[in-house]
Design an enzyme around this catalytic site. Structure first.
Site, PDB file in Angstrom:
ATOM      1  N   SER A   1     -62.438  20.562 -48.644  1.00 28.55           N
ATOM      2  CA  SER A   1     -63.417  19.825 -49.429  1.00 28.55           C
ATOM      3  C   SER A   1     -64.823  20.352 -49.096  1.00 28.55           C
ATOM      4  O   SER A   1     -65.095  21.530 -49.285  1.00 28.55           O
ATOM      5  CB  SER A   1     -63.290  18.327 -49.160  1.00 28.55           C
ATOM      6  OG  SER A   1     -64.035  17.583 -50.079  1.00 28.55           O
TER       7      SER A   1
ATOM      8  N   HIS B   1     -56.834  14.981 -54.236  1.00 25.68           N
ATOM      9  CA  HIS B   1     -57.734  15.662 -53.302  1.00 25.68           C
ATOM     10  C   HIS B   1     -57.075  15.882 -51.947  1.00 25.68           C
ATOM     11  O   HIS B   1     -57.493  16.748 -51.184  1.00 25.68           O
ATOM     12  CB  HIS B   1     -59.023  14.852 -53.146  1.00 25.68           C
ATOM     13  CG  HIS B   1     -60.122  15.614 -52.469  1.00 25.68           C
ATOM     14  ND1 HIS B   1     -60.513  16.881 -52.876  1.00 25.68           N
ATOM     15  CD2 HIS B   1     -60.916  15.302 -51.419  1.00 25.68           C
ATOM     16  CE1 HIS B   1     -61.493  17.306 -52.097  1.00 25.68           C
ATOM     17  NE2 HIS B   1     -61.754  16.366 -51.205  1.00 25.68           N
TER      18      HIS B   1
END
Length: 698
Positions: free
Chosen positions: A557, A672
């Site tokens: 991320s 995610h």
């Protein structure tokens, strides 16, 4: 009659045509030839993904030991010896569980007494595997919130494939079924909470628009038996806001109804709903509301604040009576103030104790506070020299759960009493590798501007300082998220046991030393975070723990952005890089999915002055031909609706066309997190650690 004016007109037309042609040429040169890969589920893009997956998996999975890593990781993930993480609702403990039998998981409960006995009598409430098969949807369980005080009904959140967008359905735990014609919210990045059995506070996409970040723009009160679109609007924000959320906190004395309007990731307004109307609170725009406890509203300051003849330092926790706050009074009281090398990481509460989890030089300490005209502090006798994380609390008593772990001690669940300070061990994870062979040291590197950056090194006691140790450096450095020591069985069996060294760095941008540590790496100061990372790498090499040939890096991320910058800025330092679910195209990040919500962290690339500092590090814009980059391994997920998979896709396509050898894996679900089931998680771990061994251990 003169023909001059006509001549000049024609000349202007010709000049304009040439100007337009030149502009189109410039635009064509500047256009992104890989932007088609941003079409997440376009057939052409998915075909590209499949080709890269096949090519990369074929190479990495053929490495010696891949199957062993996969099987060991799957055993760890499916182990019945894992801690069943408890969530207290009334007299029951609720838990979500995944293993070999329940790949998508089960939501279950047991009475608290049964749970504490060590052999819980579990009652399965919802089987996600069966639900997925019935609906022909790859459902991912995203949590459930119960109706106070009996908790017979819950709002269950389910996501298709693990994305942030989810549906919400009302569930009856007595009948173990979704309520027919009950509350239902269609798929969106929103949510709901109970006001009472027949009323919800809802923030979602009501069909008339969301913010530019893709989050809710309105909060409504929804009554049972009415249509969602007819719910009563209590607040509406702006499209340019990051998002608007409503939340009802059910306490014995009152159901508090709160609205948070985020104008950016770190600023906004708080409002309370009284008599159906939203009342804005007069507070600093970067203050953070933590909880409401015994009539006291608890805040944490992100900036120093002088108010009502009192001065509160940055990072302090303060409180005020709810009614006083609502009536405009300013009589705030100090709860606790962190020191120069400490910070506050978690705040929670039991029936009449406030729990505060603090870090002291990246090591946890746990305190209990009670309020009787002023706040009084007591330290809870929790284990030292590790990472404490608060678990579920009991709002009907002072009982609570917390976890303790460090690099070499597996996570242990404790049950405590916040009023007496007594704690008892509930369960420890088994150790999956012989931790007695290893030790952990904490060092400090000196960054380019002289700032001392702490980092941890986990290694064999017999490690030689000869620069020849395969070393994996992990960091994050953003969003005020601290990186703390934690036991990872996957890292132990897949890396340490193979002869590797593991390093965790505490960079600026994180939350290890409070808001100032985070704010030091924002926007135009972002390069300081990357300098910190390079400094840790250089320090590892200088100490002869490793060498650039033996040093690999890993981040996901925001940490994926960190890795992207690291290998493009300093390819001389790294020989392997795992770049997971990353941001990489910082020119377009604010136009992709939730990217606009992060401009308070990185800056706005559409503002020329801000693009000036962003463009200097943006990996996608700075990757170029003829460099000695490591053979990077990029990973992402098709169902990631937070960080767009186009970042990783485009970087791979560009680097491939520039002649670089890279690896790529895109999971078709997982959101995610990158994976939804234990098999998917084991495969991802096997790919990552096999790649690292291939690059650093030959």
């Amino acid at each position: 009659m003169s023909i001059q004016p006509k001549y000049y007109t024609m000349k202007r037309v010709i000049n304009l045509i040439f100007l337009m042609m030149a502009t189109q040429m410039i635009i064509a040169q500047e256009a992104d030839p890989y932007q088609w890969l941003e079409e997440v589920e376009a057939p052409k893009a998915l075909e590209w993904v499949e080709e890269w997956n096949d090519k990369s998996i074929g190479v990495i999975s053929s490495q010696p030991g891949y199957n062993d890593i996969y099987e060991k990781n799957l055993d760890i993930l499916n182990s019945t010896d894992r801690i069943a993480n408890p969530g207290i609702y009334g007299k029951y403990v609720y838990n979500f569980w995944q293993d070999q039998q329940y790949q998508r998981g089960i939501w279950r409960r047991a009475e608290l007494k049964s749970y504490l006995s060590g052999t819980p009598d579990w009652e399965i409430l919802l089987n996600i595997d069966e639900l997925s098969k019935k609906d022909d949807v790859k459902w991912v369980f995203k949590g459930a919130s119960g109706l106070y005080p009996d908790y017979n009904k819950f709002l269950v959140t389910l996501s298709k494939g693990g994305g942030d967008a989810a549906i919400v359905k009302e569930f009856d735990v007595q009948s173990k079924a979704f309520v027919e014609n009950g509350f239902f919210l269609p798929e969106a990045k929103g949510g709901a909470s109970w006001i009472d059995e027949n009323t919800l506070l809802v923030s979602t996409d009501f069909g008339d628009g969301v913010t530019t970040s893709g989050y809710p723009m309105q909060v409504k009160i929804w009554k049972r038996g009415t249509k969602l679109e007819n719910a009563q609007e209590v607040y509406k924000g702006l499209e340019t806001d990051m998002g608007i959320w409503g939340y009802a906190q059910q306490n014995p004395e009152k159901v508090y109804q709160l609205i948070t309007r985020r104008t950016s990731f770190y600023s906004g307004d708080y409002l309370f709903i009284e008599n159906g109307k939203a009342v804005k609170l007069d507070l600093p725009d970067d203050i953070e509301l933590n909880t409401i406890f015994n009539g006291q509203v608890i805040f944490q300051l992100k900036s120093a604040w002088d108010v009502n003849n009192k001065s509160f330092q940055q990072g302090a926790v303060i409180s005020i009576d709810y009614n006083d706050l609502l009536n405009g009074k300013r009589n705030f009281e100090l709860v606790v103030e962190p020191g120069e090398r400490s910070s506050i990481t978690q705040i929670s509460n039991t029936k009449d104790r406030l729990l505060v989890n603090m870090l002291e030089n990246v090591k946890s300490e746990l305190y209990s506070f009670r309020f009787e005209n002023k706040w009084e502090k007591e330290k809870i006798n929790a284990p030292d020299f590790g990472n404490i994380s608060l678990g579920s609390t009991d709002e009907f008593s002072n009982k609570f759960f917390f976890y303790f772990q460090n690099f070499l001690e597996p996570s242990t669940l404790y049950f405590g009493d916040a009023s007496s300070g007594e704690i008892s061990k509930v369960k420890s994870l088994p150790s999956w590798f012989p931790t007695e062979k290893y030790e952990v040291q904490q060092f400090e590197a000196v960054s380019k501007d002289g700032t001392h950056i702490p980092y941890f090194v986990a290694h064999r006691k017999s490690m030689k300082l000869d620069g020849n140790n395969p070393t994996l450096l992990y960091a994050y450095g953003g969003f005020e998220i601290p990186q703390l020591p934690r036991y990872s069985a996957a890292t132990g069996v897949s890396w340490l046991e193979k002869g590797g060294v593991y390093v965790l760095a505490n960079l600026r941008g994180g939350g290890e030393f409070g808001p100032q540590w985070h704010q030091a790496g924002l926007k135009e100061n972002r390069q300081l975070v990357f300098n910190d990372f390079h400094a840790v790498a250089e320090d590892l090499i200088e100490r002869k723990i490793t060498s650039s040939k033996k040093l690999g890096i890993y981040g996901g991320s925001n940490g994926g952005l960190l890795v992207g910058v690291a290998f493009t800025q300093r390819p001389d330092l790294y020989n392997a890089a795992v770049c997971a679910v990353p941001l990489l195209d910082m020119k377009r990040y604010n136009k992709l999915l939730a990217g606009a919500s992060w401009m308070a962290e990185y800056g706005n690339p559409d503002i020329p002055e801000e693009w000036e500092y962003i463009k200097k590090y943006s990996p996608y814009q700075n990757v170029k031909k003829g460099m000695d980059y490591p053979e990077v391994f990029f990973t992402t997920s098709t169902r990631d609706d937070r960080v767009h998979p186009g970042h990783a896709r485009k970087m791979v396509a560009k680097m491939n066309d520039l002649g670089y050898k890279i690896y790529y894996f895109e999971n078709t679900e997982g959101g995610h997190a990158g994976a939804s089931t234990n098999e998917q998680r084991a495969k991802m771990n096997a790919l990552i650690y096999s790649y690292l061994q291939m690059k650093l251990m030959d």
